[in-house]
Design an enzyme around this catalytic site. Structure first.
Site, PDB file in Angstrom:
ATOM      1  N   GLU A 292       0.835  -1.203   0.000  1.00 32.64           N
ATOM      2  CA  GLU A 292       0.000   0.000   0.000  1.00 32.64           C
ATOM      3  C   GLU A 292       0.874   1.260   0.000  1.00 32.64           C
ATOM      4  OE1 GLU A 292      -3.646   0.277   0.199  1.00 32.64           O
ATOM      5  OE2 GLU A 292      -2.889   2.199  -0.466  1.00 32.64           O
ATOM      6  N   ASP A 296       1.028   4.014  -2.986  1.00 34.83           N
ATOM      7  CA  ASP A 296       0.626   5.396  -2.737  1.00 34.83           C
ATOM      8  C   ASP A 296       1.735   6.365  -3.127  1.00 34.83           C
ATOM      9  OD1 ASP A 296      -1.598   4.206  -1.672  1.00 34.83           O
ATOM     10  OD2 ASP A 296      -1.255   4.854   0.394  1.00 34.83           O
ATOM     11  N   SER A 503      -7.483   2.053  -3.544  1.00 32.73           N
ATOM     12  CA  SER A 503      -6.204   2.482  -2.983  1.00 32.73           C
ATOM     13  C   SER A 503      -5.312   3.114  -4.028  1.00 32.73           C
ATOM     14  CB  SER A 503      -5.446   1.265  -2.452  1.00 32.73           C
ATOM     15  OG  SER A 503      -5.731   1.061  -1.127  1.00 32.73           O
ATOM     16  N   ASP A 545     -17.263  12.131 -17.489  1.00 34.01           N
ATOM     17  CA  ASP A 545     -18.388  11.381 -16.921  1.00 34.01           C
ATOM     18  C   ASP A 545     -18.252   9.908 -17.287  1.00 34.01           C
ATOM     19  OD1 ASP A 545     -20.742  10.788 -15.687  1.00 34.01           O
ATOM     20  OD2 ASP A 545     -22.038  11.807 -17.135  1.00 34.01           O
ATOM     21  N   ILE A 546     -18.328   9.044 -16.285  1.00 35.51           N
ATOM     22  CA  ILE A 546     -18.249   7.593 -16.534  1.00 35.51           C
ATOM     23  C   ILE A 546     -19.680   7.066 -16.515  1.00 35.51           C
ATOM     24  CG2 ILE A 546     -17.261   5.395 -15.734  1.00 35.51           C
ATOM     25  CD1 ILE A 546     -15.183   7.560 -16.573  1.00 35.51           C
ATOM     26  N   GLY A 564     -23.993  11.778 -15.437  1.00 33.67           N
ATOM     27  CA  GLY A 564     -24.006  12.589 -14.221  1.00 33.67           C
ATOM     28  C   GLY A 564     -23.473  11.790 -13.041  1.00 33.67           C
ATOM     29  N   ASP A 566     -23.042   9.318  -9.982  1.00 35.83           N
ATOM     30  CA  ASP A 566     -23.585   8.010  -9.598  1.00 35.83           C
ATOM     31  C   ASP A 566     -22.759   7.459  -8.451  1.00 35.83           C
ATOM     32  OD1 ASP A 566     -21.310   6.362 -10.807  1.00 35.83           O
ATOM     33  OD2 ASP A 566     -22.033   7.417 -12.595  1.00 35.83           O
TER      34      ASP A 566
END
Ligand SMILES: *[C@@H]1O[C@H](CO)[C@@H](O)[C@H](O)[C@H]1NC(C)=O
Ligand SMILES: *[C@@H]1O[C@H](CO)[C@@H](O)[C@H](O)[C@H]1NC(C)=O
Ligand SMILES: *[C@@H]1O[C@H](CO)[C@@H](O)[C@H](O)[C@H]1NC(C)=O
Length: 583
Positions: A292, A296, A503, A545-546, A564, A566
């Protein structure tokens, strides 16, 4: 800067009732928080030894909390007269100050139980006090409770916690939360939302300029720079901007791995480094690189280069060891980190955190206390990203822990805190779609904030009866935004691995936000601070927008991404060039 409204207390506090006998007063208690059953993953092990000591943290009520939250929105809402006028640590301490009666009352209460409060520390910047070296026996009397040792069934780690705790009725208006009590989330139980994926195809490696299309098969800094159009921006070398990465779980970010990673994927940045700050005895073992932590730091450093990055290694370990004489560690990482960072005079403008818990496993009083500290951080001028979780609308059996055994979607905290920017996951390019593990849904603790009222009601209209009864339609909807979350190339111990999870998405968005903050600062303007009022209004067109994909869980298909906002991908993925023009 002058703060208005400080003279008026928002709380009606119990007046000092001098007539009531002290014994009655401090023995008249009500339950502050109680669990119906032992939190998932733990089992009862043994009674806690009476003479063990720990540090007790009290979150004191903030009479000016409403003013603080109004201030957060004023300084974060574009077009407001105070937009960008973030508060200093000193100004913040005015807003977090407890009522004048509170500390004397707490002092009386401790005196009554014969507990020495002289080694107490009141945070200068927040509403927390820490009382050092309280014994279990003392805490049990104070809180009308019984502490036990609980064992995490998978890891075998022990924690000292209680199933419920009480406060004197006279203190209910004065003390919001006491820790450690009923928040069991240990460093282990707190999920690192990343997982290793099979080794990706390496044949195209060693290319430092990649097209956005590459992100469709494996994700590298350079394809992200193309996909999210940061490639044309060069951060100014002499701004004061900094990006902070919060790390827990004994996860250490490795310096040599970063150098290897940059040499391979972004040679132009190969000299970049980062600073590690150890909070609350957090470690920094360079022989033990964390998946992690490396994920990062490798993506925040590469996407924000040359902006300085700081990795915060926050302790919280070791867990309680019944065979040792060392005092038990409080093991409350969010509180420790937030109290540390808020105590600094100057703070990074951008933060990312890739950890979370099932919201229902965090006591509501504790969750609210942490969320209010995050509001303080936003008011100080920080943009705060959190991963939205890796289990769609809920992992496991999705059984409620309120004794009802009802099935419900299980949102992830702190992503559900309305004062952070929660980041979901996507995958693929042309089109970029929601990745199926992207955490999302609606909080059961936090009400829907105004900034997303239109966006969420639009989605609820689209949703109709689907999933009815499984989610809280008046709750804060999350995530707010999204970014790629699968197939990230990460160097761990010298070896390249493919890693996925929200993550990965949160550091990606943080890298881009750090560039935006750098752009603002280099223009002599304030950093963006708390992002949500901005991104749901004037900057809403700065996102791709996905509109396809969904986040299954709890034996359902979850929610569907659509035009829009979600609860799978939020407003979409960032387009740096467009955002730069809008902020
Ligand atoms: C708490 O106890 C530890 C161990 O006994 C000791 O080292 C430490 O100084 C004490 N802290 C305070 C603030 O009294
Ligand atoms: C990295 O640092 C070395 C030594 O200071 C310097 O020669 C080199 O040009 C630097 N590389 C980059 C990519 O900045
Ligand atoms: C839904 O959210 C509201 C607002 O936070 C809260 O008061 C309520 O208890 C929640 N309901 C359920 C069923 O979780």
């Amino acid at each position: 800067m002058l703060l208005l409204g400080l003279g008026v207390s928002a709380l009606h506090l119990t007046a000092l009732a001098a007539a009531s006998p002290l014994s009655k007063r401090w023995n008249e208690r009500s339950v502050k928080h109680a669990w119906e059953t032992i939190p998932k993953g733990f089992e009862y092990h043994a009674p806690a030894p009476a003479d063990y000591t720990f540090d007790l943290r009290l979150g004191l009520a903030q009479p000016h909390l409403e003013t603080l939250i109004s201030k957060l929105y004023e300084v974060s809402t574009p077009n407001h007269a105070s937009y960008g006028q973030h508060l200093s640590k000193g100004e913040m301490s005015e807003l977090t100050r407890p009522h004048d009666d509170t500390l004397p009352l707490v002092q009386d209460w401790f005196d009554y139980h014969g507990i020495d409060m002289s080694n107490m520390k009141k945070s200068a910047a927040t509403n927390f006090v820490t009382v050092y070296n309280v014994t279990i026996a003392q805490a049990e009397k104070l809180l009308g409770t019984k502490y036990n040792v609980y064992r995490h069934t998978q890891t075998g780690d022990n924690v000292v916690r209680t199933m419920s705790y009480s406060l004197p009725t006279d203190l209910f208006g004065h003390v919001d939360v006491v820790a450690p009590t009923t928040y069991f989330g240990t460093t282990r139980a707190m999920r690192a939302t990343s997982f290793l994926q099979p080794e990706a195809d390496e044949k195209n490696a060693n290319i430092d300029v990649e097209s956005a299309a590459t992100c469709g098969s494996r994700v590298t800094p350079s394809c992200l720079q193309s996909l999210y159009s940061t490639a044309g921006y060069t951060p100014s070398a002499d701004t004061t901007s900094v990006l902070g990465v919060a790390g827990y779980l004994d996860e250490y970010a490795n310096e040599e791995d970063l150098t290897t990673f940059l040499g391979k994927y972004l040679p132009d940045a190969s000299n970049a480094t980062f600073e590690t700050v150890q909070v609350n005895d957090g470690g920094n073992d360079q022989n033990d690189p964390g998946v992690e932590a490396n994920l990062d730091i490798q993506y925040t450093v590469s996407l924000s280069y040359p902006i300085p990055n700081v990795y915060y290694s926050t302790g919280g370990s070791p867990p309680f060891d019944e065979d040792s004489n060392t005092p038990t560690n409080t093991n409350e990482p969010y509180l420790d980190w937030l109290n540390y960072i808020l105590d600094q005079d100057s703070i990074p403008q951008t933060f990312t955190t890739s950890y979370g818990d099932d919201e229902q496993s965090v006591p509501q009083d504790y969750a609210e206390a942490v969320c209010n500290l995050l509001a303080q951080l936003g008011t100080r001028g920080a943009s705060i990203m959190f991963s939205s979780g890796d289990f769609g609308v809920g992992g496991g059996d999705c059984v409620n822990n309120d004794g009802s055994n009802d099935i419900a979607f299980q949102p992830i905290f702190p992503a559900t805190c309305p004062y952070v920017t929660a980041v979901g996951g996507t995958t693929g390019v042309s089109p970029e779609t929601a990745v199926d593990f992207s955490g999302g849904g609606f909080s059961r603790y936090f009400a829907r904030p105004d900034y997303q009222a239109d966006a969420v009601s639009g989605y609820l209209d689209f949703l109709g009866d689907t999933n009815q009864g499984l989610y809280n339609e008046s709750g804060r909807g999350f995530p707010d935004v999204a970014a790629q979350g699968s197939g990230f190339q990460v160097v761990i111990g010298g070896v390249t691995n493919s890693v996925g999870g929200t993550s990965a998405s949160s550091p990606t968005v943080a890298g881009i936000v750090a560039l935006l903050n750098d752009y603002k600062i280099s223009n002599g303007e304030s950093p963006l601070g708390f992002l949500n009022p901005l991104i749901y209004s004037t900057a809403v067109d700065g996102f791709n927008d996905i509109t396809s994909g969904n986040n299954p869980g709890c034996d359902t298909d979850g929610f569907e991404a659509t035009t829009g906002w979600d609860p799978v991908t939020g407003l979409g993925t960032p387009d740096f060039a467009k955002l730069q023009a809008l902020v």
